[in-house]
Design a protein around this motif. Structure first.
Motif, PDB file in Angstrom:
ATOM      1  N   GLY A 142      78.237  33.149 131.029  1.00  0.00           N
ATOM      2  CA  GLY A 142      76.870  33.396 131.468  1.00  0.00           C
ATOM      3  C   GLY A 142      76.263  32.295 132.316  1.00  0.00           C
ATOM      4  O   GLY A 142      75.210  32.478 132.926  1.00  0.00           O
ATOM      5  N   GLY A 311      77.692  39.733 126.145  1.00  0.00           N
ATOM      6  CA  GLY A 311      76.358  39.588 126.732  1.00  0.00           C
ATOM      7  C   GLY A 311      76.336  38.625 127.911  1.00  0.00           C
ATOM      8  O   GLY A 311      75.945  38.996 129.029  1.00  0.00           O
ATOM      9  N   PRO A 312      76.746  37.358 127.683  1.00  0.00           N
ATOM     10  CA  PRO A 312      76.731  36.397 128.795  1.00  0.00           C
ATOM     11  C   PRO A 312      77.599  36.838 129.972  1.00  0.00           C
ATOM     12  O   PRO A 312      77.207  36.689 131.139  1.00  0.00           O
ATOM     13  N   SER A 315      75.933  39.533 131.885  1.00  0.00           N
ATOM     14  CA  SER A 315      74.834  38.965 132.668  1.00  0.00           C
ATOM     15  C   SER A 315      75.353  38.410 133.996  1.00  0.00           C
ATOM     16  O   SER A 315      74.758  38.630 135.055  1.00  0.00           O
TER      17      SER A 315
END
Lengths: 437, 437
Positions: A142, A311-312, A315
């Motif tokens: 991320g 998630g990261p 992103s």
């Protein structure tokens, strides 16, 4: 300038629906309003390619066109951008990226091995076909590491770049330090927790970090770096006692990837390092990554964040899509084509550093004299020494820790070879560079 | 995509030749080859405007067109980009930036006050005239903070943004902690060293950090933030003993600017905070700045580096020029015009935190009972207390330090008012928020 290149939807074909692929779909759904506000366009998935149609990925893929062959994403006229999340430097990932670029379709990928090993050829394909290849997620998850180096620091002459580039190794070293457990048992726990792969080789032997360093160095110095010019060591040989000794000496042990431009060319290495315990890099623990860069004008910059995870990584992949949707894209190495020639590599034996040296020796008189005589004869001078009394477990072999003043790596290598040959030295010596970090 | 918008030179008119202006000229000269490789263009200064023609700035300005009136840079047909380094939210800086944008000329500025106070109007001018306004150097010097938030994290919904945004305050607090000196004497030393201005108000009263926070929050949440909705406190009231007490409690004191999006709107504040001593922000010492951002998908990112100085600021200004030369420029708040409406502000009395409370009280029986009764009646519960015996210097007044559990800021304010009114409390109470950072 301030309007995107288009207000039509940006339509994606995603190849690979593992955790990252599913994460990207989830993010695009959750942040659709915000992405539209930031780009003036909708970013939508129109087609996917993955092996198993029936697997539950926690996201709805029912309305999407499904291709068994990822290459079909390239020929689908509704796909504007190919998102490659298959992984691997060869095989279907490479074939897909090459085909997409040849067809003039922009590609977004998280594939560090592919860019590290084939960046030079891909940069040519990208330029020749005016098809951007974006790979923010390939380095440090991320953390916007690529953007920081290629754009944020684009005005400065960088002297070095690198950092803590593998979360698995950083996690293992952190837990070893905190608990005193040895490498094997912490690795086992990390595997159980999902922080390490079943086959941990790529991570713990430093290859993953080396892929990322190859990319970062290429961006920092504006030229492709040959992956096999990067010196790579992993962390398997680091003992729990090394972490304890390092602490006593005021250091922590981190697996660092560092590339430095020298008068003799680029030195790039991934090795465990002793870092002063109050240095910013020493504070980066657990699965976190950190990227450092040092420039003549800007000084030292460090960015830390999550280097992996759905998630990261989603992103970072989607940040690339935002760049594309906003009409922003620059050349692969951040330089205009024509000026790209491979960077000259400098052997890592050139240059100086201070070193930590941990031996296991027989616990009898004269041993220290023998060892220090070798170091003296090789021109290596000592700054400090730790010797611990034998305990019942290890006796009659005791650890002996030596810290040198700055010395040439070549002298150190010569000394180690001779020390290793001494009969009183019972194990392979462990030598770790000390980096100011 | 991969070629710049032009291969012709990018010609600059620079207004203001202080340390930053001279630094930009020095950088453009030192890194000319590299900037050309990265952009495919030369970036050259053709005209300047500054007050004193004769001053030695350490750079050669003899071949450049010189204007006494900065506005003449706008009408000079050879000037492609206006670089505003005059400073100040009003007066000649504002007039120059507005005139340049109206004339359709891109502007690069390091002027945080201008963007913080007039960002909304400038965003409109920029969009209406298709003239980019870039200001990477306005926040956190050499750290690519703007790019990180507006582009690197553009895919994610940010929950908060901020950090250590003023190097002068961070330097003063660091030296106070390390030496035990009080604010006034460290400020004096910082002024002698050039780390603080002769009139330190803007820095030590938190205004400079508030300007930067206003900009960062605008970028993070894609909407202008009204500067006067930011709650601002400085560091003048922090005593050397507060730093010592914080350390005993396991914290450090940092001046933080933090903006959080809540269900009730944006809360933005610049205040001294207690930060756990092992938190990444606690490690950022001296003149260094650090920007943190937290997103739903990406988690927590922190970037640290030099927040001021000729070199880092010149690096950031020139990175903006590289973006322009590469044909990269996005809207001021990173959103498409039309969606921009001011963000709703939430009073800082809404919400909860734990607090550090330092009182000076008379050293006699019953004092603690009186004070804790007030806290109890206001619904504030205590987590710990430090009381030090009177020494000869301060007796009969002794410091009393209280740390609360999480409690509403409103309850805390009510309690403080009552405590301040107690006759046994001899000085104005000092209340400092505790942030997880």
């Amino acid at each position: 300038m301030t309007s995107p290149s288009s207000s039509s939807p940006l339509r994606l074909g995603i190849a690979g629906l593992g955790t990252v692929g599913a994460g990207v779909i989830r993010l695009l759904h959750a942040n659709a309003d915000l992405l539209h506000a930031r780009t003036g366009r909708t970013i939508e998935v129109v087609a996917v390619s993955a092996r198993d149609r029936t697997r539950d990925r926690g996201v709805d893929v029912s309305g999407l066109r499904w291709y068994d062959n990822a290459l079909d994403l390239v020929s689908d006229p509704d796909v504007d951008v190919v998102v490659e999340l298959i992984g691997g430097a060869e095989g279907p990932a490479r074939a897909l990226v090459e085909a997409a670029l040849k067809a003039g379709k922009p590609v977004v990928t998280a594939n560090k091995a592919l860019v590290a090993l084939h960046g030079s050829a891909l940069a040519r394909l990208s330029a020749d076909n005016a098809a951007p290849l974006l790979f923010e997620a390939a380095v440090a998850g991320g953390i916007p590491a690529i953007k920081t180096v290629r754009e944020g620091l684009a005005a400065d002459r960088l002297l070095r770049v690198g950092g803590i580039l593998n979360g698995t190794c950083n996690y293992i070293l952190t837990v070893m330090r905190e608990t005193g457990q040895d490498f094997a048992s912490v690795l086992k726990d990390a595997q159980d927790l999902g922080y390490a792969e079943a086959d941990p080789t790529t991570d713990v032997d430093g290859l993953d970090a080396a892929h990322k360093l190859t990319i970062l160095a290429g961006l920092a110095f504006g030229r492709p770096v040959a992956f096999d010019s990067v010196h790579v060591e992993g962390i398997r040989h680091i003992g729990a006692d090394d972490l304890a000794f390092a602490r006593q000496l005021g250091y922590r042990i981190k697996l660092l990837g560092l590339a430095r431009m020298t008068d003799d060319g680029l030195q790039a290495r991934v090795t465990p390092c002793l870092v002063p315990q109050h240095a910013p890099l020493a504070q980066v623990d657990g699965v976190f990554n950190a990227v450092v860069a040092e420039g003549e004008f800007v000084g030292r910059i460090m960015v830390e964040g999550r280097g992996a995870g759905a998630g990261p990584t989603a992103s970072a992949v989607t940040a690339d899509l935002v760049d594309l949707a906003r009409g922003q894209a620059i050349t692969l190495w951040g330089v205009q084509s024509g000026t790209v020639e491979p960077v000259r590599a400098c052997p890592i034996s050139v240059g100086e550093a201070a070193f930590y040296l941990r031996l296991r020796v027989e616990d009898r008189p004269g041993v220290i004299a023998d060892i220090t005589a070798v170091l003296r004869d090789c021109g290596v001078s000592l700054r400090s020494m730790l010797q611990h009394p034998a305990d019942s477990e290890t006796a009659p072999h005791v650890p002996l820790v030596l810290v040198t003043h700055r010395t040439s790596e070549a002298a150190m290598q010569a000394a180690i070879a001779q020390i290793d040959a001494l009969s009183v030295v019972t194990d392979t010596p462990v030598m770790i560079r000390i980096e100011a970090a």
